[in-house]
Design an enzyme around this catalytic site. Structure first.
Site, PDB file in Angstrom:
ATOM      1  N   ARG A 105       0.818  -1.082  -0.008  1.00 50.84           N
ATOM      2  CA  ARG A 105       0.088  -0.044   0.104  1.00 50.84           C
ATOM      3  C   ARG A 105       0.720   1.290   0.086  1.00 50.84           C
ATOM      4  NH1 ARG A 105      -5.185   1.581  -1.221  1.00 50.84           N
ATOM      5  NH2 ARG A 105      -6.139   2.624   0.357  1.00 50.84           N
ATOM      6  N   THR A 385      -8.970   0.614  -9.834  1.00 51.34           N
ATOM      7  CA  THR A 385      -8.756  -0.673  -9.373  1.00 51.34           C
ATOM      8  C   THR A 385      -8.674  -1.860 -10.310  1.00 51.34           C
ATOM      9  OG1 THR A 385      -9.387   0.264  -7.134  1.00 51.34           O
ATOM     10  CG2 THR A 385      -8.318  -2.042  -7.315  1.00 51.34           C
ATOM     11  N   ILE A 404      -4.443   2.534  -8.483  1.00 53.20           N
ATOM     12  CA  ILE A 404      -3.810   3.976  -8.431  1.00 53.20           C
ATOM     13  C   ILE A 404      -5.134   4.623  -7.695  1.00 53.20           C
ATOM     14  CG2 ILE A 404      -1.979   3.630 -10.079  1.00 53.20           C
ATOM     15  CD1 ILE A 404      -3.691   5.116 -11.869  1.00 53.20           C
ATOM     16  N   ASN A 405      -6.030   4.152  -7.192  1.00 51.34           N
ATOM     17  CA  ASN A 405      -7.308   4.550  -6.534  1.00 51.34           C
ATOM     18  C   ASN A 405      -8.218   5.292  -7.878  1.00 51.34           C
ATOM     19  OD1 ASN A 405      -9.158   5.267  -4.448  1.00 51.34           O
ATOM     20  ND2 ASN A 405      -8.556   7.663  -4.546  1.00 51.34           N
ATOM     21  N   SER A 456      -7.942   1.000   3.199  1.00 49.36           N
ATOM     22  CA  SER A 456      -8.204   0.640   1.767  1.00 49.36           C
ATOM     23  C   SER A 456      -9.499  -0.483   1.789  1.00 49.36           C
ATOM     24  CB  SER A 456      -7.281  -0.402   1.077  1.00 49.36           C
ATOM     25  OG  SER A 456      -7.540  -0.963  -0.078  1.00 49.36           O
ATOM     26  N   SER A 457     -10.140  -0.668   0.475  1.00 46.25           N
ATOM     27  CA  SER A 457     -11.306  -1.369   0.634  1.00 46.25           C
ATOM     28  C   SER A 457     -10.669  -2.813  -0.133  1.00 46.25           C
ATOM     29  CB  SER A 457     -12.538  -1.081   0.059  1.00 46.25           C
ATOM     30  OG  SER A 457     -13.048   0.130   0.706  1.00 46.25           O
ATOM     31  N   GLY A 477     -13.968  -0.210  -5.389  1.00 46.36           N
ATOM     32  CA  GLY A 477     -13.880   0.979  -4.402  1.00 46.36           C
ATOM     33  C   GLY A 477     -14.533   0.317  -2.999  1.00 46.36           C
TER      34      GLY A 477
HETATM   35  N1  GLY Z   1      -8.303   2.827  -3.308  1.00 53.35           N
HETATM   36  C1  GLY Z   1      -9.374   1.972  -3.436  1.00 53.35           C
HETATM   37  C2  GLY Z   1      -8.915   1.169  -2.203  1.00 53.35           C
HETATM   38  O1  GLY Z   1      -7.965   0.742  -1.752  1.00 53.35           O
HETATM   39  O2  GLY Z   1     -10.178   0.809  -1.592  1.00 53.35           O
END
Ligand code: GLY
Length: 587
Positions: A105, A385, A404-405, A456-457, A477
């Site tokens: 991460r 993602t 990268i979000n 993060s999810s 997400g």
């Molecule tokens: N950026 C999406 C996540 O890590 O959940």
């Protein structure tokens, strides 16, 4: 009976009293000696799946293939993940009976401050954590690939990164996904702001069209440096200098020290049980694993298989609401805050949470939080993602989710690197109590601090039943954990990879207090019934997620791989025939 079977029998008995157990079972989850009949890969892009298959056919193991697939995804889906981002790689070493979680991460730069996205009057400026240099956290993917290759692979990086280097250098034909994301008005506007980004993603000032060749020479050079010099090729020297200069010219606060100090973390995966199914999943800073185990913990109190569809949806939706409520209050980077993981995943907590669910009506989120302002009913963004799943012929497995979000991340490419940088700073609680791009309301535990990892999810996961194994994950997400929940229940109900990736999806995340669902998921009669129970419904116009799953049925020794029909990925299972490898099945 071997230890794992004994454990599952033990679970079956114990789970009737304490349905969900949490403790590190890595050593206990011993596997049978049976090997898969071949190997399989499911990834979000056909070029990545093919690169992984090529590495496996050259004698690489699942971990070598994981490096190759991650790097190719960085090249062919630069809008989803890449060297400028991070991710989680969940590994299973079959011979060693070991599960390992590689946390690659991103981290907040050392100059980051808790209030860095607030105006002087305390107002949140949401664009700052989404677009431009300030949105970019220090990337983890390059270090994760180096670590996996050195510690678990058997091929050199020069070999496993070769397919990605070739695709970046010689280009590939633009597919419908890249072409459609490049037409996104908001993203296009951001890409146009940065000449170093526009130069790569635009063709004579316009988005690339389907079928045109897309070449990334600078990215090929950065990948070559990584292959030759490992971490020194990215986190030091010329690339590091260019990254710092490029990010800071776009409003960022990076230093060379940020890059030099970046380290991946090797963590113990979370392991829980739902009836006779083991769940091996992502620990913090993923909020996903705890959410998944919490939802299953709650649901283990109900006879789901005997329920009507409406009851089934009700209890799933409420387990989702309660798990996301818990997320806001307790979760963040475990290296910075203390998280009562054992308590959160205890049978006692599951029982207490389930006691909050009314039998025939929705539990309003404002009852949990105290009176809350009803947030907007906008669907959260989820086009971001990526994920892949792999099993090799020795039974080693990888489930990896990388990001990268938001699509195209921060939109910043540091000149000369070809590396598109993330906007992962938005995954912090940029102002506790306010929504991020996924509509998630962040808590103090996830506040920004120098060197900290944003929550993060992403939820790469393995599932194990006495005779079956699943490897799964998805982008999406904040909706990731609820997609994994539904797929886990589908797997538990005896179905395989194809059903897991294609089942209907709905989602509740506590705030906003809405039950979102994909088109055609709830009939008009079900919608009426849910409304009468007090649910605020949000019918989505689009499907979401891009799940990649593999199942191995040990009783029939069959491998199945499936890629989500909602997107363009490719799954392939190559099984041996009496004359050698050759029989392939692709979905
Ligand atoms: N950026 C999406 C996540 O890590 O959940």
């Amino acid at each position: 009976m071997e230890i794992r079977k004994l454990f599952q029998a033990f679970c079956l008995i114990i789970c009737s009293i304490h349905f969900l157990l949490y403790f590190p079972l890595t050593a206990v989850a011993k596997q049978t000696n049976l090997l898969p009949p071949g190997y399989a890969i499911a990834s979000a892009n056909p070029l990545a799946t093919n690169a992984g298959l090529e590495i496996l056919s050259q004698g690489g193991n699942a971990f070598d293939a994981a490096v190759a697939v991650s790097a190719v995804l960085a090249v062919v889906e630069p809008y989803h993940s890449g060297l400028g981002g991070g991710g989680f790689w969940l590994l299973h070493q079959e011979k060693e009976h070991k599960n390992i979680f590689i946390d690659g991460r991103e981290t907040a730069p050392l100059a980051a401050k808790e209030d860095m996205f607030l105006a002087s009057d305390g107002r949140l400026i949401p664009e700052l954590s989404l677009n431009g240099g300030l949105a970019a956290a220090i990337p983890g993917e390059p270090a994760a690939l180096v670590y996996i290759a050195k510690n678990y692979g058997r091929l050199p990086l020069t070999k496993t990164l070769a397919p990605a280097i070739k695709l970046a250098e010689e280009g590939f034909l633009v597919d419908k996904q890249l072409s459609s994301f490049l037409k996104n008005k908001d993203r296009l506007e951001q890409i146009r702001k940065y000449p170093s980004t526009a130069k790569i993603f635009l063709n004579k000032g316009q988005p690339f069209q389907i079928g045109e060749r897309f070449i990334q020479k600078d990215l090929a050079n950065t990948l070559k440096l990584l292959a030759m010099k490992e971490n020194q090729g990215f986190y030091a020297g010329e690339v590091a200098q260019r990254l710092v200069k490029g990010v800071n010219a776009a409003g960022g606060i990076w230093t060379l020290e940020d890059l030099a100090r970046y380290r991946i973390k090797v963590r113990e995966p979370l392991i829980g049980a739902f009836h006779n199914m083991l769940i091996i999943t992502s620990p913090p800073p993923s909020a996903g694993g705890i959410a998944l185990l919490t939802m299953l913990n709650i649901l283990s109190h109900y006879p789901l298989s005997s329920y009507s569809k409406i009851q089934w949806i009700h209890y799933l939706a409420e387990s989702m609401r309660l798990a996301y409520w818990q997320r806001e209050r307790f979760l963040g980077d475990p290296d910075f805050i203390s998280i009562p993981v054992e308590r959160l995943l205890s049978a006692e907590n599951g029982k207490q949470l389930s006691s909050l669910i009314p039998a025939h009506k929705a539990l309003p989120s404002d009852v949990l939080r105290g009176k809350v302002k009803q947030k907007t009913l906008k669907p959260a963004h989820s086009s971001n993602t990526t994920h892949f799943s792999i099993i090799d012929g020795e039974g080693n497995r990888v489930s990896a989710t990388m990001s990268i979000n938001y699509i195209f991340g921060s939109s910043v490419v540091a000149e000369g690197t070809g590396v598109l940088l993330n906007d992962q700073m938005d995954d912090f609680a940029t102002k506790p109590g306010e929504e991020n791009v996924f509509g998630l309301v962040g808590g103090n535990k996830n506040a920004i601090a120098p060197g900290k990892r944003p929550l993060s999810s992403m939820t790469p996961t393995f599932l194990e039943l006495p005779d079956r194994v699943a490897i799964l994950g998805t982008p999406g997400g904040s909706r990731i954990p609820t997609m994994i929940l539904i797929a886990s229940l589908v797997f538990h109900d005896t179905y395989g990879a194809i059903s897991m990736v294609s089942s209907m999806r709905f989602h509740h995340q506590y705030l906003p207090d809405v039950l979102q669902f994909e088109p055609d998921t709830f009939s008009p009669a079900i919608q009426d019934a849910l409304k009468n129970m007090g649910y605020h419904l949000l019918p989505l116009k689009r499907y979401y997620g891009d799940m990649q799953a593999i199942t191995w049925d040990k009783s029939t020794n069959m491998l199945t791989a499936a890629s989500d029909p909602r997107a363009i990925g490719l799954a392939a299972a190559i099984v041996s025939t009496p004359s050698g490898y050759g029989h392939g099945a692709q979905f």
